[in-house]
Design a protein around this motif. Structure first.
Motif, short mmCIF file in Angstrom:
data_model
loop_
_atom_site.label_atom_id
_atom_site.label_comp_id
_atom_site.label_asym_id
_atom_site.label_seq_id
_atom_site.Cartn_x
_atom_site.Cartn_y
_atom_site.Cartn_z
N TYR A 83 -77.78 -57.16 28.14
CA TYR A 83 -76.89 -56.61 29.17
C TYR A 83 -75.57 -56.11 28.60
N ASP A 84 -75.41 -56.16 27.29
CA ASP A 84 -74.19 -55.70 26.63
C ASP A 84 -72.96 -56.39 27.23
N GLN A 85 -73.07 -57.71 27.39
CA GLN A 85 -71.99 -58.52 27.94
C GLN A 85 -71.71 -59.68 26.99
N ARG A 104 -72.67 -56.72 34.25
CA ARG A 104 -72.89 -55.37 33.73
C ARG A 104 -72.77 -54.34 34.84
#
Length: 276
Positions: free
Chosen positions: A58-60, A28
């Motif tokens: 972590y928006d991953q 990230r």
């Protein structure tokens, strides 16, 4: 990430000896498109629910699962077939469609002799691609020890999907660009790194070895390739987090520069991303 940019994921192997949680955080912070999870003895790496939570936090997105088929993960998930099947189930559960697996060792009995057929069966059962990774010859006293069955080179084997690793290609003295072209649509996943033909699996930052990495990346870009490039650079010798992130940022910048079909480089100064 745009539709004109081939996704670049960070392999959790790249932050070793840190753990998979750190891989999501680093990915990230540096601007990666996602994460490839190497399943190890670390409990988080074995839990679809905990991985999904990290992916959300972590928006991953998780873009690949690397099955625990390494020598150092022999104790993870029991039998060889169980490792493959549980990795396929995990990939399905976390929402990705690629499982990376090493070819079998010669001593693994019916798993080795029936590997191609078994892989095809598990792919059909779980709806994922099992992409067999190129390995390299093991040499002792100048002679090659036959470690893999049927071979360390997946190109002539009847595998529907293949993962290509530049460091392994360097040890085996193969030209990665030529191999990628010859694989055609069978090339499903790439481990981005570099290496030298010195018998050491170094997983260097691209450009620090002898492989035609830039040429191979340009081939992926220009051929309309639809897979994921996962950065698998060894940072064990990095002097602290700052140098680790500098190396991984430099590799991401290399990937962006050579893969972006619009010619846009996402990270212009990777050293600026390291902690002060």
């Amino acid at each position: 990430m745009t539709k004109d940019l081939i996704p670049v994921a960070l392999s959790s192997a790249s932050v070793y000896p840190l753990n998979v949680h750190d891989a999501f955080s680093v990915a990230r912070d540096l601007g990666y498109d996602g994460v490839e999870v190497l399943v190890t003895g670390n409990q988080i790496s074995q839990s679809p629910a905990r991985l999904a939570e990290l992916s959300s936090r972590y928006d991953q997105p998780i873009m690949a699962i690397h099955a625990p088929t390494l020598l150092l993960t022999q104790q993870v998930w029991g039998s060889a077939w169980n490792k493959i099947e549980m990795s396929a189930a995990m990939a399905r559960d976390v929402g990705c469609d690629v499982v990376v697996a090493h070819p079998p060792f010669r001593w693994q009995g019916t798993y080795a002799t029936g590997f191609a057929d078994g892989v095809a069966r598990i792919m059909e059962q779980y709806g994922v691609k099992i992409a067999v990774e190129n390995m390299y010859p093991w040499r002792a006293r100048g002679r090659e020890a036959k470690m893999y069955l049927p071979h360390w080179n997946p190109v002539p084997q009847p595998y529907e999907f293949v993962t290509w690793d530049f460091s392994h290609a360097a040890i085996s003295n193969m030209d990665s660009h030529e191999a990628m072209v010859s694989l055609g649509d069978r090339l499903s996943h790439v481990h981005l790194c570099d290496g030298q033909d010195n018998g050491k699996d170094e997983h260097l930052v691209p450009g620090r070895g002898t492989q035609p990495v830039a040429e191979a990346m340009a081939h992926l870009r220009d051929s309309g390739w639809g897979g994921v490039v996962a950065v698998e650079v060894s940072t064990r010798k990095a002097k602290g987090a700052g140098e680790r992130e500098e190396w991984l940022g430099e590799t991401l910048a290399f990937a962006r520069r050579h893969l972006d079909r619009n010619g846009v480089e996402a990270v212009s100064d990777p050293s600026s991303l390291a902690p002060k």
